[in-house]
Design a protein around this motif. Structure first.
Motif, PDB file in Angstrom:
ATOM      1  N   VAL A  43       0.921  -1.159   0.059  1.00 38.36           N
ATOM      2  CA  VAL A  43       0.057  -0.057  -0.057  1.00 38.36           C
ATOM      3  C   VAL A  43       0.974   1.095   0.083  1.00 38.36           C
ATOM      4  O   VAL A  43       0.490   2.347  -0.893  1.00 38.36           O
ATOM      5  N   LEU A  44       1.964   1.100   1.111  1.00 37.87           N
ATOM      6  CA  LEU A  44       2.804   2.485   1.007  1.00 37.87           C
ATOM      7  C   LEU A  44       3.609   2.688  -0.525  1.00 37.87           C
ATOM      8  O   LEU A  44       3.792   3.822  -0.870  1.00 37.87           O
ATOM      9  N   THR A  45       3.979   1.405  -0.895  1.00 36.12           N
ATOM     10  CA  THR A  45       4.601   1.537  -2.367  1.00 36.12           C
ATOM     11  C   THR A  45       3.713   2.163  -3.326  1.00 36.12           C
ATOM     12  O   THR A  45       4.232   3.133  -4.124  1.00 36.12           O
ATOM     13  N   ALA A  46       2.608   1.517  -3.428  1.00 39.72           N
ATOM     14  CA  ALA A  46       1.439   2.114  -4.465  1.00 39.72           C
ATOM     15  C   ALA A  46       1.301   3.541  -4.098  1.00 39.72           C
ATOM     16  O   ALA A  46       0.864   4.155  -5.100  1.00 39.72           O
ATOM     17  N   SER A  47       0.997   3.886  -3.025  1.00 46.64           N
ATOM     18  CA  SER A  47       0.753   5.367  -2.882  1.00 46.64           C
ATOM     19  C   SER A  47       1.723   6.145  -3.144  1.00 46.64           C
ATOM     20  O   SER A  47       1.539   7.343  -3.673  1.00 46.64           O
ATOM     21  N   GLY A  48       3.007   5.848  -3.100  1.00 46.79           N
ATOM     22  CA  GLY A  48       4.094   6.697  -3.379  1.00 46.79           C
ATOM     23  C   GLY A  48       4.225   6.954  -4.939  1.00 46.79           C
ATOM     24  O   GLY A  48       4.511   7.902  -5.410  1.00 46.79           O
ATOM     25  N   VAL A  49       3.672   5.845  -5.784  1.00 50.21           N
ATOM     26  CA  VAL A  49       3.674   5.955  -7.139  1.00 50.21           C
ATOM     27  C   VAL A  49       2.414   6.613  -7.562  1.00 50.21           C
ATOM     28  O   VAL A  49       2.482   7.560  -8.609  1.00 50.21           O
ATOM     29  N   LEU A  50       0.996   6.378  -6.990  1.00 47.75           N
ATOM     30  CA  LEU A  50       0.030   7.169  -7.356  1.00 47.75           C
ATOM     31  C   LEU A  50       0.013   8.519  -6.944  1.00 47.75           C
ATOM     32  O   LEU A  50      -0.582   9.333  -7.796  1.00 47.75           O
ATOM     33  N   ALA A  51       0.825   8.952  -5.937  1.00 47.42           N
ATOM     34  CA  ALA A  51       0.770  10.263  -5.469  1.00 47.42           C
ATOM     35  C   ALA A  51       1.247  11.096  -6.552  1.00 47.42           C
ATOM     36  O   ALA A  51       1.103  12.357  -6.437  1.00 47.42           O
ATOM     37  N   ASN A  52       2.368  10.435  -7.220  1.00 47.89           N
ATOM     38  CA  ASN A  52       2.992  11.150  -8.440  1.00 47.89           C
ATOM     39  C   ASN A  52       2.613  10.953  -9.776  1.00 47.89           C
ATOM     40  O   ASN A  52       3.069  11.343 -10.736  1.00 47.89           O
ATOM     41  N   PHE A  53       1.303  10.359  -9.860  1.00 45.83           N
ATOM     42  CA  PHE A  53       0.892   9.925 -11.090  1.00 45.83           C
ATOM     43  C   PHE A  53      -0.399  10.969 -11.417  1.00 45.83           C
ATOM     44  O   PHE A  53      -1.431  11.003 -10.818  1.00 45.83           O
TER      45      PHE A  53
END
Length: 299
Positions: A117-127
């Protein structure tokens, strides 16, 4: 016994003295130069242009507040208010939805789920930008997959509206809130919950009287961060709604492209200065809240 100094010892001592004479801030000089060139020069150019007015008759230029005054009138003011409304609403929803999601991640016993979840959040926050707009248009647009499959258009759904834009912004604001509030949630002491339970407090009472007051600075700081992120967003809104929804970033783009009245060529720079002032106000609120939250959680 008398110690004998060798040539190597003398050279090492001299070198050490020379190193001590060099100020430690010298290492920061390249960074300061980069910041001055990358941020200082554009800022000075923006300030100079925002206050520069050209006389259409004589061609002479002078300093005046006419551009700033014009940027706070008519369609420009409507766009500024629209951006503030959109950013405030999207930031508030992102804060409310991101908090429980972050709490689930923090309290989860599955380490793999937490990391995912934290990894996905890091990606989606910059998408964001055009790819995000295209993804939503293909999914929830007028001819999108879900819109057609679920018959959303017949139910009044319109992606190219104010609420549709809010939904798109939440796609990257909620992950950003998860990343922002997770460290604060991890700072909540287990002893606080145990003490509350020992005194007969329920879970709701613990969150109301203990956890939320402690997290309040972090929550407000997260909201301010989300507000600033939504306020500065441009490409997503430009690709989705064009000029159908008044936003300050879209107005600046129109003004830069020449879509202004004669004599108002620098209004775009004045609107940019308005955005900088709003962003400065946001940071002035965020930084004290961040420091206060850090003091609480580190105590």
């Amino acid at each position: 016994m008398t110690a004998t100094l060798t040539r190597a010892d003398v050279v090492a001592a001299a070198s050490s003295k020379r190193r001590r004479r060099v100020p430690s801030w010298i290492a920061v000089v390249p960074l300061l130069v980069f910041v001055a060139v990358a941020f200082g020069v554009p800022a000075v150019a923006m300030l100079n242009g925002a206050f520069t007015v050209k006389n259409q008759t004589t061609g002479a230029t002078s300093y005046s507040t006419a551009n700033l005054t014009e940027s706070l009138k008519g369609a420009y003011l409507t766009a500024l208010i629209g951006s503030v409304k959109l950013s405030a609403l999207a930031g508030a929803l992102g804060t409310l939805l991101g908090l429980p999601l972050a709490q689930v991640v923090v309290t989860s016993r599955f380490r793999a789920l937490r990391e995912a979840v934290l990894t996905a959040s890091g990606v989606l926050a910059n998408f964001g930008g055009v790819p995000l707009a295209f993804a939503f248009v293909a999914t929830l647009g007028n001819a999108g997959v879900l819109t057609t499959h679920l018959g959303l258009k017949d139910k009044g759904w319109d992606l190219y509206s104010f609420w549709g834009l809010v939904l798109v912004y939440l796609y990257f604001l909620i992950p950003l809130m998860v990343l922002t509030i997770t460290p604060a949630l991890e700072g909540l002491r287990t002893q606080w919950r145990e003490a509350a339970q020992n005194n007969g407090a329920t879970g709701v009472q613990y969150w109301r009287h203990v956890a939320l007051p402690v997290l309040a600075p972090s929550l407000l700081g997260g909201f301010v961060l989300l507000f600033g992120s939504a306020f500065a967003a441009y490409a997503t809104a430009a690709a989705m709604v064009g000029s159908s929804i008044p936003l300050i970033t879209l107005q600046i783009a129109d003004a830069i492209s020449g879509n202004v009245l004669v004599g108002q060529e620098n209004v775009a720079l004045a609107m940019s200065l308005d955005m900088v002032l709003v962003a400065g106000l946001v940071m002035a609120v965020y930084l004290p809240l961040q420091r206060r939250s850090a003091r609480w959680l580190d105590a």
